[in-house]
Design a protein around this motif. Structure first.
Motif, short mmCIF file in Angstrom:
data_model
loop_
_atom_site.label_atom_id
_atom_site.label_comp_id
_atom_site.label_asym_id
_atom_site.label_seq_id
_atom_site.Cartn_x
_atom_site.Cartn_y
_atom_site.Cartn_z
N ASP A 67 72.27 74.66 46.68
CA ASP A 67 70.78 74.73 46.73
C ASP A 67 70.70 76.59 46.13
N THR A 68 71.43 77.14 46.17
CA THR A 68 71.52 78.78 44.82
C THR A 68 71.36 77.63 43.01
N GLU A 69 72.09 77.25 43.37
CA GLU A 69 71.85 76.71 41.90
C GLU A 69 71.18 75.89 41.66
N VAL A 70 70.38 75.06 42.40
CA VAL A 70 69.13 74.65 42.02
C VAL A 70 68.10 75.26 41.55
N GLN A 71 67.66 76.05 42.55
CA GLN A 71 66.95 77.89 42.57
C GLN A 71 67.48 78.16 41.07
N SER A 75 64.23 78.27 37.86
CA SER A 75 63.45 78.98 37.10
C SER A 75 63.94 79.02 36.06
N GLN A 76 65.56 78.27 35.34
CA GLN A 76 65.92 78.18 34.58
C GLN A 76 64.96 77.87 32.68
N TYR A 77 65.16 76.23 33.72
CA TYR A 77 64.89 75.08 32.55
C TYR A 77 63.50 74.74 33.02
N GLY A 78 63.15 75.01 34.79
CA GLY A 78 62.00 73.89 35.09
C GLY A 78 62.26 73.05 36.07
N ALA A 79 61.24 72.69 36.67
CA ALA A 79 61.55 71.61 37.96
C ALA A 79 61.88 70.14 36.41
N ALA A 80 62.11 68.86 37.38
CA ALA A 80 62.73 68.28 36.68
C ALA A 80 61.32 67.50 36.89
#
Length: 81
Positions: A67-71, A75-80
């Motif tokens: 979950d932390t990595e997804v967030q 944040s860094q690259y935007g949502a898929a």
């Protein structure tokens, strides 16, 4: 990447000695035919029997890590798309 709780006190937890970091859960088969789940290729003592996985804390730590990595990545690259 390393698991925040499991790897925190590990003597290999540095950029030189940790061969892989957290790569994912692995399933192992013992010589006695028992299945074990592990999260580290260097610390087989962290493996737990499959029957004990849910009460081991591994599931919760891996889920929180994911979950932390997804967030972080969102944040860094935007949502898929």
């Amino acid at each position: 990447m390393r698991l925040p709780d499991t790897c925190a006190s590990c003597r290999f937890n540095n950029d030189t000695d940790c061969e892989e970091g957290y790569y994912g859960v692995r399933l192992y088969l013992t010589d006695q035919g028992d299945y074990m789940v592990g999260v580290c290729i260097q610390h087989m003592d962290l493996c737990v029997p499959v029957a004990d996985l849910l009460k081991s804390g591994i599931v919760e730590e891996v889920q929180a890590f994911k979950d932390t990595e997804v967030q972080r990545l969102t944040s860094q690259y935007g949502a898929a798309a």
